[in-house]
Design a protein around this motif. Structure first.
Motif, PDB file in Angstrom:
ATOM      1  N   HIS A  36       0.857  -1.180   0.000  1.00 27.02           N
ATOM      2  CA  HIS A  36       0.000   0.000   0.000  1.00 27.02           C
ATOM      3  C   HIS A  36       0.899   1.239   0.000  1.00 27.02           C
ATOM      4  CE1 HIS A  36      -3.242  -2.685   0.529  1.00 27.02           C
ATOM      5  NE2 HIS A  36      -3.159  -2.827   1.857  1.00 27.02           N
ATOM      6  N   THR A  37       0.540   2.206  -0.838  1.00 28.41           N
ATOM      7  CA  THR A  37       1.418   3.351  -1.087  1.00 28.41           C
ATOM      8  C   THR A  37       0.893   4.639  -0.455  1.00 28.41           C
ATOM      9  OG1 THR A  37       2.138   2.378  -3.189  1.00 28.41           O
ATOM     10  CG2 THR A  37       2.528   4.740  -2.884  1.00 28.41           C
ATOM     11  N   ILE A  38       1.811   5.348   0.181  1.00 22.83           N
ATOM     12  CA  ILE A  38       1.586   6.722   0.635  1.00 22.83           C
ATOM     13  C   ILE A  38       2.628   7.588  -0.062  1.00 22.83           C
ATOM     14  CG2 ILE A  38       1.620   8.325   2.590  1.00 22.83           C
ATOM     15  CD1 ILE A  38       1.122   5.882   4.418  1.00 22.83           C
ATOM     16  N   VAL A  39       2.217   8.730  -0.562  1.00 15.89           N
ATOM     17  CA  VAL A  39       3.170   9.696  -1.115  1.00 15.89           C
ATOM     18  C   VAL A  39       3.278  10.870  -0.145  1.00 15.89           C
ATOM     19  CG1 VAL A  39       3.647  11.335  -2.967  1.00 15.89           C
ATOM     20  CG2 VAL A  39       2.804   9.038  -3.509  1.00 15.89           C
ATOM     21  N   GLY A  40       4.500  11.174   0.257  1.00 17.03           N
ATOM     22  CA  GLY A  40       4.752  12.336   1.096  1.00 17.03           C
ATOM     23  C   GLY A  40       5.029  13.544   0.227  1.00 17.03           C
ATOM     24  N   LEU A  41       4.144  14.515   0.259  1.00 14.96           N
ATOM     25  CA  LEU A  41       4.302  15.741  -0.528  1.00 14.96           C
ATOM     26  C   LEU A  41       4.818  16.850   0.391  1.00 14.96           C
ATOM     27  CD1 LEU A  41       1.056  15.668  -2.717  1.00 14.96           C
ATOM     28  CD2 LEU A  41       3.393  15.150  -3.428  1.00 14.96           C
ATOM     29  N   TYR A  42       6.122  17.098   0.299  1.00 17.46           N
ATOM     30  CA  TYR A  42       6.772  18.044   1.207  1.00 17.46           C
ATOM     31  C   TYR A  42       7.545  19.100   0.425  1.00 17.46           C
ATOM     32  CZ  TYR A  42       5.765  14.267   4.471  1.00 17.46           C
ATOM     33  OH  TYR A  42       5.124  13.304   5.209  1.00 17.46           O
ATOM     34  N   GLY A 110       1.015  15.192   3.897  1.00 17.52           N
ATOM     35  CA  GLY A 110       1.344  16.524   3.433  1.00 17.52           C
ATOM     36  C   GLY A 110       0.174  17.053   2.614  1.00 17.52           C
ATOM     37  N   PRO A 111       0.338  18.276   2.091  1.00 20.49           N
ATOM     38  CA  PRO A 111       1.513  19.136   2.123  1.00 20.49           C
ATOM     39  C   PRO A 111       1.638  19.859   3.462  1.00 20.49           C
ATOM     40  CG  PRO A 111      -0.265  20.289   1.063  1.00 20.49           C
ATOM     41  CD  PRO A 111      -0.807  18.921   1.399  1.00 20.49           C
ATOM     42  N   MET A 112       2.592  20.800   3.524  1.00 15.11           N
ATOM     43  CA  MET A 112       2.825  21.504   4.774  1.00 15.11           C
ATOM     44  C   MET A 112       2.143  22.868   4.819  1.00 15.11           C
ATOM     45  SD  MET A 112       6.634  20.284   5.890  1.00 15.11           S
ATOM     46  CE  MET A 112       6.185  20.460   7.611  1.00 15.11           C
ATOM     47  N   GLY A 113       2.190  23.615   3.735  1.00 15.50           N
ATOM     48  CA  GLY A 113       1.604  24.947   3.712  1.00 15.50           C
ATOM     49  C   GLY A 113       0.115  24.927   3.413  1.00 15.50           C
ATOM     50  N   SER A 114      -0.619  25.852   4.021  1.00 17.61           N
ATOM     51  CA  SER A 114      -2.066  25.915   3.787  1.00 17.61           C
ATOM     52  C   SER A 114      -2.413  26.307   2.361  1.00 17.61           C
ATOM     53  CB  SER A 114      -2.708  26.915   4.761  1.00 17.61           C
ATOM     54  OG  SER A 114      -2.636  26.447   6.080  1.00 17.61           O
ATOM     55  N   GLY A 115      -1.579  27.160   1.749  1.00 18.21           N
ATOM     56  CA  GLY A 115      -1.846  27.544   0.370  1.00 18.21           C
ATOM     57  C   GLY A 115      -1.794  26.360  -0.569  1.00 18.21           C
ATOM     58  N   VAL A 116      -0.829  25.473  -0.355  1.00 21.72           N
ATOM     59  CA  VAL A 116      -0.709  24.263  -1.177  1.00 21.72           C
ATOM     60  C   VAL A 116      -1.862  23.321  -0.871  1.00 21.72           C
ATOM     61  CG1 VAL A 116       0.802  22.371  -1.864  1.00 21.72           C
ATOM     62  CG2 VAL A 116       1.802  24.548  -1.149  1.00 21.72           C
ATOM     63  N   ALA A 117      -2.187  23.167   0.407  1.00 22.93           N
ATOM     64  CA  ALA A 117      -3.295  22.289   0.794  1.00 22.93           C
ATOM     65  C   ALA A 117      -4.611  22.746   0.171  1.00 22.93           C
ATOM     66  CB  ALA A 117      -3.413  22.244   2.316  1.00 22.93           C
ATOM     67  N   GLN A 118      -4.831  24.055   0.133  1.00 28.38           N
ATOM     68  CA  GLN A 118      -6.057  24.586  -0.463  1.00 28.38           C
ATOM     69  C   GLN A 118      -6.109  24.320  -1.964  1.00 28.38           C
ATOM     70  OE1 GLN A 118      -6.548  28.911  -0.732  1.00 28.38           O
ATOM     71  NE2 GLN A 118      -8.627  28.674   0.046  1.00 28.38           N
TER      72      GLN A 118
END
Length: 419
Positions: A36-42, A110-118
């Motif tokens: 099972h795969t998780i991608v960490g977007l950092y 992830g991600p870490m920043g709210s702008g990216v998350a939005q």
């Protein structure tokens, strides 16, 4: 002849079926592998790269620990972790999510920043992609029944921590400067509201800047003008506070501000975006200025830890790998990988089922093993409670923690007085 043709057709059919069976599974792994795969977007690059480097290393550590646990328990699957760079930019983060989703990945750390998350939210909601941010704090992203969860509290709690720090510094008038994105707008609003509640005046002119800005010559000059205006109105320099809400672009901003003598005399307050900042620490002018002005930065404080907590495990790993103190959000990253893995083990690689069980799974596990302490989520899938440590650079140019903000009592508990 007809019999020979049918034999060739059957051979071709089975060969095609075999090749298809060795292709990519729904979670981006080969079908033959129970993975099972998780991608960490950092943000490995850009203005949050210090935090991104920390979380990427911690995510790898967590994945190793999960796989060791799976093997020791005789489980029939393994965790695959991939790390990708958002560059601290929303469009880049969205493209990365879309690309990995095209390969069958349905879960992202992830991600870490709210702008990216939005930027990712609409696509994630439309496709039932479950992602957990360790550090997105914008109140605007506290949304019920969406596919973004956050293992940190939102800035309705950090805002008061900023204002209380200003009050402790005996500030009467506050000037605000912030990056103009979802995170900056939300945090500035929360900090200003609390400052007003505490009886401070807020300077009417505010410095909201483009997040891609790199040169802060004009902003530093304007700040100096605003301070001069307040002094002319009868406000002493030591009663003026300046709240800089930024990421690692704070380093060039501070370097420009250091050119103005009176800006050395006012109170400087930052945020979680500049706590532990490697960019400030490594900048010869910004670091000295931050230490001189006691530039104070609140950062999410790990909850009360059990004896079996993974806090020291994570902290020691980053010290060994990167040679520095890690940030509080990296502990959330460690717990995020475990939360997904434990949910996968219970219900499989199904976003709907995982989202249903994850709050209970992470609450139970984190009470004992959580690197960030116990994680209780609210109705929006965000961490419900948190305190904030304060971080300053001392005379040796080392980040130190002189005290913390208690969110329950809305008071500051000092280890030692800095004002």
């Amino acid at each position: 002849m007809r019999k020979k043709i049918w034999v060739l057709i059957l051979i071709a059919f089975f060969a095609t079926a075999f090749i298809a069976g060795c292709g990519t599974g729904e979670d981006g792994a080969a079908d033959g592998d129970e993975t099972h795969t998780i991608v960490g977007l950092y943000p490995l690059t850009g203005v949050l790269s210090t935090f991104g480097e920390n979380s990427a290393e911690v995510a790898k550590l967590a994945a190793e620990d999960v796989n060791a646990w799976l093997e020791s328990e005789g489980k029939a699957w393994q965790l695959r972790l991939e790390i990708d760079d958002t560059q601290t930019e929303g469009p880049v983060g969205l493209r990365k999510m879309q690309s990995w989703y095209g390969e069958g990945v349905k879960f992202f750390a992830g991600p870490m920043g709210s702008g990216v998350a939005q930027e990712m939210l609409s696509f994630a909601n439309s496709n039932q992609i479950f992602y957990i941010s360790p550090s997105s704090t914008s109140p605007a992203l506290g949304i019920a029944d969406d596919w973004l969860y956050r293992f940190c509290t939102d800035d309705s709690i950090q805002g008061p921590a900023i204002a209380l720090a200003a009050q402790a510094a005996d500030v009467e008038s506050m000037i605000f400067c912030w990056r103009g994105d979802t995170w900056g707008d939300g945090l500035q609003g929360a900090a200003e509201a609390t400052a007003i509640e505490l009886g401070m005046t807020v300077y009417p002119e505010k410095l909201r800047y483009d997040p891609i800005k790199e040169d802060f010559t004009s902003e530093a000059a304007l700040l100096d003008e605003y301070v001069t205006d307040l002094v002319n109105q009868g406000v002493p320099l030591e009663k003026i506070g300046f709240n800089l809400i930024s990421f690692e672009e704070a380093a060039p901003f501070i370097a420009e501000a250091a050119k103005y003598d009176q800006l050395h005399e006012i109170a400087w307050i930052g945020s979680d975006g500049t706590a532990y900042s490697e960019a400030i620490l490594q900048h010869p002018v910004a670091s000295e200025f931050a230490a001189e002005t006691k530039f104070i930065n609140p950062m999410n404080r790990p909850a009360e830890l059990s004896e079996q907590s993974n806090f020291d495990h994570v902290r020691d790993h980053i010290q060994e790998k990167l040679g520095r103190e890690t940030d509080a959000y990296s502990y959330n990253t460690y717990d995020t990988i475990w939360a997904f893995a434990l949910a996968f083990d219970e219900v499989g690689y199904d976003p709907v089922a995982v989202r249903d069980v994850l709050p209970e799974v992470i609450d139970e596990w984190s009470q004992v093993y959580g690197a960030s302490g116990n994680i209780v989520l609210n109705e929006y899938g965000d961490r419900a409670f948190a305190d904030y440590n304060y971080w300053i650079l001392d005379e040796n140019l080392e980040w130190v923690n002189p005290g913390y903000y208690d969110g329950a009592t809305q008071t500051i508990n000092w280890e030692w007085e800095i004002y």
